[in-house]
Design a protein around this motif. Structure first.
Motif, PDB file in Angstrom:
ATOM      1  N   ARG A  14      20.095 -38.812   8.032  1.00 46.14           N
ATOM      2  CA  ARG A  14      20.719 -37.497   8.199  1.00 46.14           C
ATOM      3  C   ARG A  14      21.801 -37.322   7.138  1.00 46.14           C
ATOM      4  O   ARG A  14      22.581 -38.241   6.872  1.00 46.14           O
ATOM      5  N   VAL A  15      21.828 -36.143   6.537  1.00 45.96           N
ATOM      6  CA  VAL A  15      22.831 -35.836   5.518  1.00 45.96           C
ATOM      7  C   VAL A  15      23.305 -34.410   5.750  1.00 45.96           C
ATOM      8  O   VAL A  15      22.494 -33.509   5.962  1.00 45.96           O
ATOM      9  N   ASP A  16      24.617 -34.205   5.715  1.00 45.50           N
ATOM     10  CA  ASP A  16      25.160 -32.856   5.841  1.00 45.50           C
ATOM     11  C   ASP A  16      25.211 -32.203   4.467  1.00 45.50           C
ATOM     12  O   ASP A  16      25.567 -32.840   3.478  1.00 45.50           O
ATOM     13  N   ALA A  17      24.850 -30.928   4.403  1.00 45.13           N
ATOM     14  CA  ALA A  17      24.990 -30.143   3.182  1.00 45.13           C
ATOM     15  C   ALA A  17      26.283 -29.348   3.319  1.00 45.13           C
ATOM     16  O   ALA A  17      26.456 -28.610   4.290  1.00 45.13           O
ATOM     17  N   THR A  18      27.185 -29.545   2.362  1.00 43.50           N
ATOM     18  CA  THR A  18      28.477 -28.850   2.419  1.00 43.50           C
ATOM     19  C   THR A  18      28.756 -28.134   1.109  1.00 43.50           C
ATOM     20  O   THR A  18      28.354 -28.593   0.036  1.00 43.50           O
ATOM     21  N   LEU A  19      29.424 -27.022   1.209  1.00 42.30           N
ATOM     22  CA  LEU A  19      29.842 -26.273   0.029  1.00 42.30           C
ATOM     23  C   LEU A  19      30.997 -27.009  -0.643  1.00 42.30           C
ATOM     24  O   LEU A  19      31.610 -27.889  -0.025  1.00 42.30           O
ATOM     25  N   PRO A  20      31.314 -26.658  -1.893  1.00 43.15           N
ATOM     26  CA  PRO A  20      32.426 -27.321  -2.576  1.00 43.15           C
ATOM     27  C   PRO A  20      33.743 -27.273  -1.800  1.00 43.15           C
ATOM     28  O   PRO A  20      34.560 -28.188  -1.900  1.00 43.15           O
ATOM     29  N   ALA A  28      24.399 -26.882   6.382  1.00 42.92           N
ATOM     30  CA  ALA A  28      23.091 -27.313   6.890  1.00 42.92           C
ATOM     31  C   ALA A  28      23.116 -28.810   7.142  1.00 42.92           C
ATOM     32  O   ALA A  28      24.005 -29.529   6.688  1.00 42.92           O
ATOM     33  N   THR A  29      22.102 -29.268   7.865  1.00 44.87           N
ATOM     34  CA  THR A  29      21.887 -30.690   8.087  1.00 44.87           C
ATOM     35  C   THR A  29      20.476 -31.023   7.619  1.00 44.87           C
ATOM     36  O   THR A  29      19.522 -30.330   7.975  1.00 44.87           O
ATOM     37  N   VAL A  35      23.267 -24.575   9.795  1.00 43.57           N
ATOM     38  CA  VAL A  35      24.155 -24.448  10.953  1.00 43.57           C
ATOM     39  C   VAL A  35      24.400 -22.963  11.183  1.00 43.57           C
ATOM     40  O   VAL A  35      24.058 -22.127  10.341  1.00 43.57           O
ATOM     41  N   ASP A  36      24.997 -22.616  12.317  1.00 38.20           N
ATOM     42  CA  ASP A  36      25.347 -21.218  12.572  1.00 38.20           C
ATOM     43  C   ASP A  36      26.228 -20.710  11.436  1.00 38.20           C
ATOM     44  O   ASP A  36      27.242 -21.340  11.108  1.00 38.20           O
ATOM     45  N   GLU A  91      24.617 -17.415   5.683  1.00 35.79           N
ATOM     46  CA  GLU A  91      25.576 -16.433   5.187  1.00 35.79           C
ATOM     47  C   GLU A  91      26.579 -17.085   4.240  1.00 35.79           C
ATOM     48  O   GLU A  91      26.943 -16.526   3.205  1.00 35.79           O
ATOM     49  N   ALA A  92      27.029 -18.292   4.592  1.00 31.04           N
ATOM     50  CA  ALA A  92      27.996 -19.007   3.752  1.00 31.04           C
ATOM     51  C   ALA A  92      27.374 -19.366   2.401  1.00 31.04           C
ATOM     52  O   ALA A  92      28.028 -19.271   1.358  1.00 31.04           O
ATOM     53  N   ILE A  93      26.108 -19.767   2.413  1.00 25.88           N
ATOM     54  CA  ILE A  93      25.422 -20.075   1.159  1.00 25.88           C
ATOM     55  C   ILE A  93      25.287 -18.805   0.320  1.00 25.88           C
ATOM     56  O   ILE A  93      25.528 -18.820  -0.891  1.00 25.88           O
TER      57      ILE A  93
END
Length: 173
Positions: free
Chosen positions: A43-49, A55-56, A143-144, A148-150
């Motif tokens: 499992r890896v979390d996708a995070t913005l800068p 996302a996961t 994720v919820d 939109e965040a992307i």
């Protein structure tokens, strides 16, 4: 430009972008799978800068199932052990319902063997193997609010450091 020409241009532009994105997605997906397999990560979390989780990415492991790998050997075995479940047409084949039931039984047992219901004798079924139906993979679950965040990060240039295709004068990069 009339409405139909506008739609044609929009469709052509979207198709060009979709093709470029699809090609890049295949390459990134393969690299991600290789990285997950190499490191053993599940499992890896996708995070913005800015650290916002969007996302996961989770690995998937397909469960092995019984599959007929040699139809002739399988047919021969069924003819000997359950001839009523063999039909003869122009082609001789195992009745699909019986094949499905046998394969399900072997999948549940995890071995290409069945037990005779009357005698209890366990026999190996030739022409059948237990194997994965597809290779390991992974899924992406936003994720919820992640989509939109992307989108917002895309519009504001926060994803400029990524190798995401752009439409250029010569087509897709």
């Amino acid at each position: 430009m009339n409405d139909m020409q506008q739609l044609a241009l929009e469709e052509a532009a979207l198709k060009t972008l979709a093709d470029a994105v699809t090609d890049r997605l295949k390459a990134v997906r393969a690299s991600m799978q290789e990285a997950m397999d190499t490191t053993g990560a599940s499992r890896v979390d996708a995070t913005l800068p800015d650290g916002t989780k969007v996302a996961t990415i989770s690995s998937t492991s397909p469960k092995p199932t019984a599959q007929v790998t040699d139809p002739d050997l399988f047919l021969k075995w069924v003819r000997e052990h359950s001839p009523k479940n063999v039909t003869t047409k122009l082609v001789t084949e195992v009745r699909p319902a019986y094949q499905t039931a046998l394969l399900a039984e072997m999948t549940a047992a995890g071995v290409a063997e069945v037990a005779d219901k009357d005698t209890g004798v366990v026999e190996e079924v030739p022409g059948v193997e237990i194997k994965a139906t597809r290779s390991r993979g992974h899924s992406v679950r936003p994720v919820d609010g992640g989509r939109e965040a992307i989108g917002a990060a895309w519009r504001t240039g926060q994803l400029a450091h990524l190798d995401i295709p752009q439409i250029t004068a010569g087509g897709a990069e």
